[in-house]
Motif scaffolding. Structure first.
Motif, PDB file in Angstrom:
ATOM      1  N   LEU A 131       9.537  52.845  37.924  1.00  0.00           N
ATOM      2  CA  LEU A 131       8.209  52.574  38.461  1.00  0.00           C
ATOM      3  C   LEU A 131       7.752  53.637  39.457  1.00  0.00           C
ATOM      4  N   THR A 132       8.670  54.097  40.309  1.00  0.00           N
ATOM      5  CA  THR A 132       8.267  55.060  41.348  1.00  0.00           C
ATOM      6  C   THR A 132       8.709  56.483  41.040  1.00  0.00           C
ATOM      7  N   SER A 155      12.556  45.603  36.274  1.00  0.00           N
ATOM      8  CA  SER A 155      11.234  46.140  35.948  1.00  0.00           C
ATOM      9  C   SER A 155      10.170  45.043  35.949  1.00  0.00           C
ATOM     10  N   LYS A 167       7.053  44.336  38.744  1.00  0.00           N
ATOM     11  CA  LYS A 167       5.660  44.288  38.278  1.00  0.00           C
ATOM     12  C   LYS A 167       5.011  42.962  38.686  1.00  0.00           C
TER      13      LYS A 167
END
Length: 499
Positions: A188-189, A452, A456
């Protein structure tokens, strides 16, 4: 009835000589690719995709669909005979398949159980795809990050069924699996995690070499550790077709877990990103909650049937969102989607109405591939089980080479071989000291998905946990989760009060 008529038209189309040949070719190639450790359905379909460029779309997708589907059958062969899963969905098959083949000296029965369960699971998955494909795809679309998080939390509790008699050892390995899964780039980052300045670790720990080492190479070290190997073989005596068949009682034993896992696997296959590997893990974990005639992990027929039926059903189920919504449920599905677009087709809600011949020919080819693959697989069992008659002193170098080639081919780098060797040593030490590696493998598979989707979900809710209780589907799974956690606690309190 309307769907059956369309399926009949699809069968008539598939029964042309050209389509029959490509279905048979796909089934044979799928068996071979599945049995070769490290290649798997993703690489197999990707390698064959360019060869189908000049085919008409229906013929091309029939061959690739048959290859993908029969790959689920092939993965169990090396898992049962060599303790090396041919593909990731066959990892759980090693837990009971290899002990049944070598400890109980019944390799033929283990393979018959695997293939018949695969057929049953596939039959259920294809049946559901025929009657409920578009509707099931719509239902799968309701599973966003919040619902997937709640489902995966329920799935993670199944690790409790795999830890064996020593919960402490099981929890230690579960945490180790989660730790290993977090190595690499944050999805994600983009931040590196536990890379220690090593460029290879940025890509994470590859799953196939990790599994080959933990399960397969650890077995090689165990064989080397045995004394007085000499000319000893894994299975003594001559193996015949008659001696490999299952009894009526054993057929009755495999039916309930295969049917249960068939339905569950189809549901998992429809979910975005879940795939056949998650299906087989969940199928095996679910069987832990039901009665088995022998303890799972000791060569139980129920254990083989549960995971093999689940992975085949998941493979069939993954075609529902692919065709009806244009959303691939796995990496292989993504390659097939690329193929559909390459041939000028646009998967989505209109595909079933605008290209009925294509859709129903594909589904019909899965029916045919299921029958063809079963016939081929059952036919070669009496011959392929002779592998176990090779002396162990010759088997050790052969299996080692298979481990190295499989690890290298899945990563195209020596990094995969190094991961395999290190995880093999770890797996060997774990088994030698009474630590079963199944919880580590399960947490390694599920942890990235859970992380994940959970992150989210919290981004969507701005950090509020209430989102898991305000969404109807997620709330139902959370109720199930609390029930699973609370049940053993309440039972313990009640039993203490009785004393």
């Amino acid at each position: 009835m309307h769907n059956l008529m369309l399926l009949g038209n699809g069968l008539l189309n598939v029964l042309s000589i050209q389509n029959l040949l490509v279905t048979g070719l796909g089934a044979i190639l799928g068996l071979m690719v599945g049995a070769m450790p490290g290649i798997g359905s993703l690489a197999g379909v990707a390698l064959l995709l360019p060869l189908t460029y000049k085919f008409n779309p229906t013929t091309a997708i029939i061959m690739l669909g048959a290859l993908y589907y029969s790959n689920m059958y092939g993965g169990s062969f090396s898992a049962i005979l060599l303790n090396i899963p041919g593909d990731s969905p066959a990892v759980m098959t090693t837990l009971d398949g290899y002990p049944m083949a070598t400890v109980k000296k019944r390799p033929g029965q283990a393979l018959y159980t695997s293939n018949l369960s695969s057929f049953i699971g596939g039959f259920i998955g294809i049946g559901i795809l025929i009657f409920m494909g578009p509707a099931l795809a719509e239902f799968g679309l309701k599973f966003g990050p919040v619902e997937m998080t709640a489902l995966l939390l329920v799935a993670m509790t199944s690790i409790g069924w795999l830890v064996g008699d020593n919960p402490t050892k099981g929890i230690v390995l579960t945490l180790a699996g989660i730790l290993v899964a977090t190595v690499g780039m944050d999805t994600l980052t983009g931040s590196p995690r536990y890379d220690f300045g090593n460029v290879f670790l940025l890509g994470g720990i590859p799953f196939i070499p990790f599994v080959i080492g933990t399960v397969g190479f650890a077995q090689v070290m165990k064989l080397i550790d045995e004394k007085d190997v000499g000319t000893k073989t894994m299975v003594e005596g001559k193996m015949s077709l008659k001696g490999s068949l299952l009894s009526l009682h054993e057929l009755r034993r495999l039916l309930p877990p295969a049917i249960r896992s068939g339905f569950m696997g189809t549901f998992v296959g429809v979910l975005p990103g879940a795939g056949a590997t998650t299906g087989s893990f969940l199928g095996y974990a679910m069987q832990k909650g039901f009665k088995s005639e022998e303890p799972l992990g000791t060569g139980a027929i129920e254990g083989i049937a549960a995971c093999e039926a689940a992975n085949n059903a998941a493979a069939a189920g993954s075609f529902a969102p692919l065709l009806a919504l244009g959303i691939p449920g796995s990496g292989t599905g993504a390659v097939l989607l690329g193929g559909l677009m390459m041939w000028g087709l646009n998967p989505g809600p209109l595909l079933f109405s605008s290209q009925p011949e294509f859709c129903w020919s594909l589904i019909a080819s899965l029916v045919l591939a299921n029958l063809l693959t079963l016939a081929i697989a059952l036919g070669i069992i009496p011959w392929i089980t002779r592998i176990l008659s090779v002396p162990i002193k010759l088997m050790v170098p052969c299996i080692t080479i298979v481990c190295i080639v499989g690890s290298y081919s899945s990563t195209n780098s020596l990094y995969g071989v190094i991961v395999m060797l290190i995880s093999g040593v770890i797996g060997y030490l774990c088994e030698k000291n009474g630590y079963t590696t199944a919880p580590m493998l399960l947490s390694f598979v599920l942890a990235p998905l859970l992380e994940s989707n959970m992150r989210k979900s919290f981004i969507i809710s701005h950090g509020s946990i209430s989102i898991f209780f305000t969404e109807p589907i997620a709330c139902c799974f959370m109720v199930v989760l609390f029930a699973i956690i609370a049940t053993p606690i309440i039972r313990g309190i009640l039993s203490r009060e009785k004393r």
